[in-house]
Design an enzyme around this catalytic site. Structure first.
Site, PDB file in Angstrom:
ATOM      1  N   GLU A 158       0.832  -1.210   0.000  1.00  0.00           N
ATOM      2  CA  GLU A 158       0.000   0.000   0.000  1.00  0.00           C
ATOM      3  C   GLU A 158       0.865   1.258   0.000  1.00  0.00           C
ATOM      4  O   GLU A 158       0.594   2.228   0.720  1.00  0.00           O
ATOM      5  CB  GLU A 158      -0.947  -0.010   1.206  1.00  0.00           C
ATOM      6  CG  GLU A 158      -1.956  -1.149   1.156  1.00  0.00           C
ATOM      7  CD  GLU A 158      -2.947  -1.118   2.295  1.00  0.00           C
ATOM      8  OE1 GLU A 158      -4.120  -1.425   2.068  1.00  0.00           O
ATOM      9  OE2 GLU A 158      -2.547  -0.780   3.432  1.00  0.00           O
ATOM     10  N   GLU A 234      -6.665  -7.522  -0.633  1.00  0.00           N
ATOM     11  CA  GLU A 234      -7.140  -7.518   0.747  1.00  0.00           C
ATOM     12  C   GLU A 234      -8.640  -7.240   0.741  1.00  0.00           C
ATOM     13  O   GLU A 234      -9.062  -6.092   0.562  1.00  0.00           O
ATOM     14  CB  GLU A 234      -6.412  -6.459   1.599  1.00  0.00           C
ATOM     15  CG  GLU A 234      -4.957  -6.762   1.846  1.00  0.00           C
ATOM     16  CD  GLU A 234      -4.313  -5.794   2.826  1.00  0.00           C
ATOM     17  OE1 GLU A 234      -5.062  -5.042   3.506  1.00  0.00           O
ATOM     18  OE2 GLU A 234      -3.068  -5.770   2.904  1.00  0.00           O
TER      19      GLU A 234
END
Length: 585
Positions: A158, A234
């Site tokens: 991320e 995710e």
């Protein structure tokens, strides 16, 4: 040798199209004896892949000292997954987030005040290189290209939510390749413009992370990646908890509905989490939005298909039903349930005062300023600062500039109150000083370094200085208290009533047959629990939401077992209970 690759808009494995139905299981949050059980439950749910992060700080706890044994035996975990026929996705980014202490980066990085994190800063890259030189050779034999189960590996985690240093990302990519990593590489980011712009690497597959609205998320991904398979790396089907909050839950039917929507779009999906586990020891992280610091609890139950203690939940069955619409699963076959037992009350019959035990726990050092932990070579635990203040002085406020994270204040051994990083509007602690002066002691607890966002540089202890009124106080005796080895403590018979000061309590109990159990701390306040020398993690009974600590059966032994509590404020009575179910709410 097997090949996992991208062809057009799909994944292929050995030339055949494959959709990844994956779940996150973190080996470092589960005792090794239970790895197979959790992986078997993943497979029983119809999943074909397991995903795990790799926390740098677990594997290199001190610079140049590496650990790949016990709960850190990543090779054994991956081999176990392979034996069960599962593919493995590995995410060995220098930074993992994961609600894990410092996002997985080692605390000793902060011993260098000039260290720059998660960017093309050569001293940071040098530390990564030294770590990768040890880690990557362990993973190379496990790659699918070498006959192992690893099919893909993440570059960074991320990153677009944090920065835009593409040179740094390229460096990490090339670092993996030159060390023999020849499986599919990928990045993962939130489905937002700045996140995708900052986190993507040319010619590397981008995946997206989200918990809802998959059509919107994948549409945003397609703007930046017009071709290639779509994957939610995710899928947040549950959530984590901070202290002071209610336990987060999400309806199983809603989770199943969004999952079904993704599968109908021919997407691959990785559940974050499938099984959460536990933040044992001092490994739980924290969030900091700039206004408030929010430490994470010990349980990482996450309200997902398999609970913290390994029970399958309603979410498990709802998810499996969705998978069965796309895959012929056959009858459900689960491993034998793991036994749970209520061992009853344990009398904490012995005690040792922290202040009377300092010489058993630490060698004091003298510093002009109350330096933070990292400058003293300490990673986790507590730190005690002591100095003299001359008198007489009138009633004056004590100012900690600034405390990370929670400090107890003592004047001539008398408890005066607590200063908490997140409680900035609290009334200051004030006291006067007699002509002969006083001894001031400040015990600071590291509640977990920030694991996400722009405030990652989170040194612990006193970060600047301590003032009495306007005057900075200098010349401190400092005891570092990492609380790693309590074996030298000398105990006496526990008093009937607590004096409210930081104290170690010890009790023993007999076990005929080992089983999972849960430590209930009703009537206690805040501290850390150890079973047979193993740090179970922090408890904070008075604030919740966690009211019990999970004790996996393999941590117990037949015969006598030893329980130690480091209690910061005292208990109503020195008794705990070992029950057969958790209290999390």
């Amino acid at each position: 040798m097997s090949i996992f690759a991208v062809e057009g808009n799909q994944f292929v494995f050995n030339g055949e199209p494959v959709r990844l139905i994956s779940g996150a299981i973190h080996y470092f949050r589960i005792v090794p004896e239970y790895w197979r059980d959790r992986l078997m439950k993943l497979k029983a749910c119809g999943f074909n892949t397991v995903e795990t992060y790799v926390p740098w700080n677990l594997h290199e706890p001190n610079e140049g000292q590496f650990n790949f044994e016990g709960i850190a035996d990543i090779v054994k975990f991956i081999e176990t997954a392979g034996e069960l026929g599962l593919h493995v996705i590995v995410r060995p980014s220098p930074y993992i987030c994961a609600e894990w202490e410092f996002g997985g980066m080692p605390a000793w990085l902060l011993a260098d005040p000039g260290m720059k994190l998660r960017c093309f800063h050569q001293p940071f890259l040098d530390k990564i290189d030294a770590y990768y030189d040890v880690l990557m050779p362990k993973l190379v034999p496990l790659l699918c290209t070498n006959g192992g189960p690893i099919i893909a590996m993440q570059i960074e985690n991320e990153y677009g939510s944090y920065g835009n240093d593409t040179q740094y990302l390229e460096y990490l990519k090339e670092g993996k390749i030159k060390r023999g990593i020849d499986v599919l590489l990928f990045t993962s980011d939130g489905p937002g413009d700045f996140m995708l712009q900052g986190g993507m690497v040319p010619d590397v597959l981008e995946t997206v992370n989200f918990g809802s609205r998959p059509k919107e998320a994948f549409a945003e991904l397609r703007i930046y990646q017009p071709e290639g398979p779509i994957m939610c790396m995710e899928y947040w089907n549950g959530w984590f908890d901070h202290w002071f909050e209610k336990h987060h839950t999400r309806d199983a039917a809603d989770v199943a509905r969004v999952f079904d929507e993704m599968l109908s779009m021919n997407a691959s999906v990785n559940f974050y989490m499938f099984h959460g586990g536990t933040n044992f020891g001092f490994w739980s992280g924290a969030n900091d939005d700039g206004d408030k610091y929010m430490p994470t609890i010990t349980s990482y139950d996450y309200d997902v298909p398999v609970s913290e203690c390994g029970d399958v939940t309603d979410k498990f069955y709802a998810v499996r039903e969705v998978v069965s619409k796309y895959v012929d699963l056959g009858p459900l076959e689960l491993p034998e349930p793991i036994a749970k037992k209520a061992y009853g009350q344990v009398n904490m019959t012995q005690q040792a005062s922290l202040f009377d035990s300092l010489d058993k726990l630490s060698t004091p050092v003298q510093r002009t300023c109350p330096d933070p932990m990292e400058l003293l070579g300490q990673n986790y635990g507590f730190i005690l600062y002591t100095t003299r203040i001359s008198g007489p002085r009138e009633e004056t406020p004590l100012r900690l500039q600034y405390v990370h994270d929670r400090a107890q204040i003592f004047v001539d051994g008398e408890y005066k109150g607590v200063v908490e990083r997140w409680n900035k509007d609290a009334e200051p602690i004030t006291f006067s000083i007699p002509p002969e002066g006083v001894t001031l002691s400040v015990l600071v607890e590291n509640m977990g370094r920030t694991n996400y966002g722009p405030y990652l540089r989170d040194v612990k202890g006193i970060t600047e200085g301590i003032r009495f009124g306007a005057q900075f106080l200098y010349h401190w005796t400092i005891h570092t208290l990492p609380m790693e080895d309590l074996s030298k403590l000398e105990y006496t018979t526990a008093a009937a009533k607590s004096d409210g000061k930081p104290t170690f309590y010890k009790g023993t109990f007999e076990v005929d047959e080992t089983a999972d159990t849960f430590l209930e701390l009703k009537g206690w306040n805040k501290g850390v629990a150890y079973i047979n020398g193993f740090n179970l993690g922090r408890y904070w009974e008075t604030v919740g939401p966690q009211k019990t600590l999970y004790i996996p059966g393999p941590l117990l032994r037949k015969g006598e077992n030893e329980l130690v509590l480091f209690e910061l404020h005292g208990a109503k009575e020195p008794v705990v209970t070992l029950r057969d179910s958790a209290i999390l709410g």
